[in-house]
Enzyme design. Structure first.
Site, PDB file in Angstrom:
ATOM      1  N   ARG A  77       8.399 -10.999  -8.812  1.00 18.08           N
ATOM      2  CA  ARG A  77       9.109 -11.957  -9.647  1.00 18.08           C
ATOM      3  C   ARG A  77       9.028 -13.320  -8.978  1.00 18.08           C
ATOM      4  O   ARG A  77       9.056 -13.431  -7.758  1.00 18.08           O
ATOM      5  CB  ARG A  77      10.568 -11.546  -9.842  1.00 18.08           C
ATOM      6  CG  ARG A  77      10.714 -10.271 -10.652  1.00 18.08           C
ATOM      7  CD  ARG A  77      12.156  -9.988 -11.013  1.00 18.08           C
ATOM      8  NE  ARG A  77      12.748 -11.058 -11.810  1.00 18.08           N
ATOM      9  CZ  ARG A  77      13.948 -10.963 -12.354  1.00 18.08           C
ATOM     10  NH1 ARG A  77      14.669  -9.862 -12.196  1.00 18.08           N
ATOM     11  NH2 ARG A  77      14.445 -11.969 -13.071  1.00 18.08           N
ATOM     12  N   LYS A 136       2.579  -2.606  19.877  1.00 20.87           N
ATOM     13  CA  LYS A 136       1.736  -3.150  18.804  1.00 20.87           C
ATOM     14  C   LYS A 136       1.159  -4.510  19.204  1.00 20.87           C
ATOM     15  O   LYS A 136      -0.004  -4.814  18.905  1.00 20.87           O
ATOM     16  CB  LYS A 136       2.548  -3.260  17.512  1.00 20.87           C
ATOM     17  CG  LYS A 136       2.908  -1.906  16.912  1.00 20.87           C
ATOM     18  CD  LYS A 136       3.599  -2.012  15.568  1.00 20.87           C
ATOM     19  CE  LYS A 136       5.056  -2.328  15.669  1.00 20.87           C
ATOM     20  NZ  LYS A 136       5.767  -2.201  14.366  1.00 20.87           N
ATOM     21  N   ASP A 173       5.676   5.107   5.530  1.00 15.24           N
ATOM     22  CA  ASP A 173       6.779   6.059   5.381  1.00 15.24           C
ATOM     23  C   ASP A 173       6.246   7.483   5.382  1.00 15.24           C
ATOM     24  O   ASP A 173       5.098   7.730   4.985  1.00 15.24           O
ATOM     25  CB  ASP A 173       7.527   5.804   4.062  1.00 15.24           C
ATOM     26  CG  ASP A 173       8.243   4.462   4.051  1.00 15.24           C
ATOM     27  OD1 ASP A 173       8.671   4.015   5.138  1.00 15.24           O
ATOM     28  OD2 ASP A 173       8.357   3.856   2.967  1.00 15.24           O
ATOM     29  N   PHE A 196      18.097   0.095  -1.774  1.00 16.40           N
ATOM     30  CA  PHE A 196      16.900  -0.178  -0.986  1.00 16.40           C
ATOM     31  C   PHE A 196      17.280  -0.396   0.475  1.00 16.40           C
ATOM     32  O   PHE A 196      16.651   0.136   1.396  1.00 16.40           O
ATOM     33  CB  PHE A 196      16.205  -1.406  -1.567  1.00 16.40           C
ATOM     34  CG  PHE A 196      14.848  -1.702  -1.002  1.00 16.40           C
ATOM     35  CD1 PHE A 196      14.069  -0.714  -0.425  1.00 16.40           C
ATOM     36  CD2 PHE A 196      14.331  -2.995  -1.061  1.00 16.40           C
ATOM     37  CE1 PHE A 196      12.808  -0.991   0.087  1.00 16.40           C
ATOM     38  CE2 PHE A 196      13.071  -3.296  -0.546  1.00 16.40           C
ATOM     39  CZ  PHE A 196      12.315  -2.283   0.026  1.00 16.40           C
ATOM     40  N   TYR A 220       0.872  -1.178   0.000  1.00 10.32           N
ATOM     41  CA  TYR A 220       0.000   0.000   0.000  1.00 10.32           C
ATOM     42  C   TYR A 220       0.904   1.221   0.000  1.00 10.32           C
ATOM     43  O   TYR A 220       1.751   1.366   0.881  1.00 10.32           O
ATOM     44  CB  TYR A 220      -0.834  -0.068   1.278  1.00 10.32           C
ATOM     45  CG  TYR A 220      -1.940   0.924   1.465  1.00 10.32           C
ATOM     46  CD1 TYR A 220      -3.183   0.703   0.887  1.00 10.32           C
ATOM     47  CD2 TYR A 220      -1.784   2.038   2.289  1.00 10.32           C
ATOM     48  CE1 TYR A 220      -4.233   1.576   1.109  1.00 10.32           C
ATOM     49  CE2 TYR A 220      -2.832   2.916   2.512  1.00 10.32           C
ATOM     50  CZ  TYR A 220      -4.055   2.689   1.920  1.00 10.32           C
ATOM     51  OH  TYR A 220      -5.102   3.540   2.141  1.00 10.32           O
ATOM     52  N   HIS A 235      -2.118  -4.677   2.983  1.00 12.96           N
ATOM     53  CA  HIS A 235      -1.344  -3.681   3.722  1.00 12.96           C
ATOM     54  C   HIS A 235      -2.202  -2.438   3.927  1.00 12.96           C
ATOM     55  O   HIS A 235      -3.016  -2.075   3.089  1.00 12.96           O
ATOM     56  CB  HIS A 235      -0.095  -3.288   2.945  1.00 12.96           C
ATOM     57  CG  HIS A 235       1.005  -4.294   3.000  1.00 12.96           C
ATOM     58  ND1 HIS A 235       2.323  -3.955   3.214  1.00 12.96           N
ATOM     59  CD2 HIS A 235       0.999  -5.639   2.876  1.00 12.96           C
ATOM     60  CE1 HIS A 235       3.075  -5.041   3.209  1.00 12.96           C
ATOM     61  NE2 HIS A 235       2.281  -6.084   2.996  1.00 12.96           N
TER      62      HIS A 235
END
Length: 301
Positions: free
Chosen positions: A279, A172, A112, A223, A52, A80
């Protein structure tokens, strides 16, 4: 070695798997994604998650991908969901919409910052202030919902310390999270040391290792840098000189990732979550090496 999620697998019980996909942006990408899903579906994963975008930028694409998975496959989708740039009412509407179409698993994330990784996070004034708040809201509205959250063996880039990060994970869990999936890592010792500390903090939910098969080393390194994940020197050396040799890169990538999951499995890890990057080739091969065969058949690794 630390106590992991459960005892070491026997010949009769092989590891289980799950996959992460991202929603396609174009018709060509959609055709590719469905080729990947059709290739991996016979491996009978526990679930497949669909990401998402920040601020809900892919919300409709995520929803349509989830809907198609429900309509056309036997896979169990996990959607998500973030709380970036959204009011509580907007987020609640998305949760209710997913519940209505049959989704019973949400991957709840803060998300983010809307300005991108590296900028400061600002919660929406009328929104959920943290992922723990989001977890609590989901479980309050739909108690039967399974809620997965994120975990960070090298701590979240914005956390002051690993202890503070584990405190955030505990919040959480206390809010109702039922599973955590880690940020990808390449050094298994990071995972086991993290697991020791998580268990010592009284957190008992499964901590599933997130595995990133390296399709392109340069992209993976970039990344990892953004995500605060370490790229060991030994990994860089294995891909050295292969920038223009895609075939050898794939062989090296398969060897590295297969070695990582086999070592984790030998020390009792029973579930692996693969960041597929849409992939199938490496993920299918690694699953095969783990002893997982199409249509759920299990073989000794």
């Amino acid at each position: 070695m630390s106590d992991t999620n459960s005892p070491a697998p026997s010949q009769a019980h092989r590891p289980s798997i799950s996959f992460e996909f991202f929603p396609p942006k174009t018709e060509e990408m959609e055709q590719n994604l469905w080729g990947v899903i059709n290739r991996l579906a016979p491996l009978a994963p526990d679930f497949v998650s669909v990401t998402y975008g920040a601020g809900g930028s892919t919300r409709e694409r995520t929803h349509s991908t989830i809907q198609r998975i429900l309509d056309e496959t036997r896979l169990i989708p996990a959607a998500h969901l973030t709380c970036v740039d959204a009011t509580r009412a907007d987020v609640d509407e998305v949760v209710d919409r997913y519940h209505e179409i049959g989704v019973r698993h949400i991957v709840a994330l803060r998300g983010d910052p809307s300005g991108g990784i590296g900028t400061s996070y600002q919660a929406h004034p009328q929104g959920y202030q943290s992922s723990a708040d989001l977890v609590s809201a989901i479980r309050s509205r739909h108690p039967e919902m399974e809620v997965t959250v994120s975990a960070y063996p090298e701590k979240h880039p914005e956390s002051a310390s690993l202890d503070a990060d584990i405190d955030a994970l505990k919040a959480k869990v206390d809010a109702g999270a039922t599973r955590a999936i880690t940020q990808f890592f390449f050094d298994n010792d990071l995972y086991f040391r993290y697991l020791d500390r998580v268990r010592a903090a009284g957190i008992a939910i499964p901590i599933v290792p997130g595995i990133l098969p390296v399709q392109n080393f340069k992209l993976a390194k970039n990344f990892a840098t953004r995500a605060g994940a370490t790229v060991p020197d030994w990994l860089a050396e294995k891909f050295e000189g292969l920038d223009d040799d895609a075939d050898t890169r794939r062989l090296v990538a398969a060897t590295v990732a297969a070695g990582q999951v086999q070592k984790l499995a030998k020390h009792g890890v029973e579930h692996f979550h693969f960041y597929t990057m849409n992939r199938a080739d490496l993920v299918f091969a690694i699953s095969h090496i783990l002893g997982i065969r199409p249509n759920g058949t299990q073989k000794a690794a």
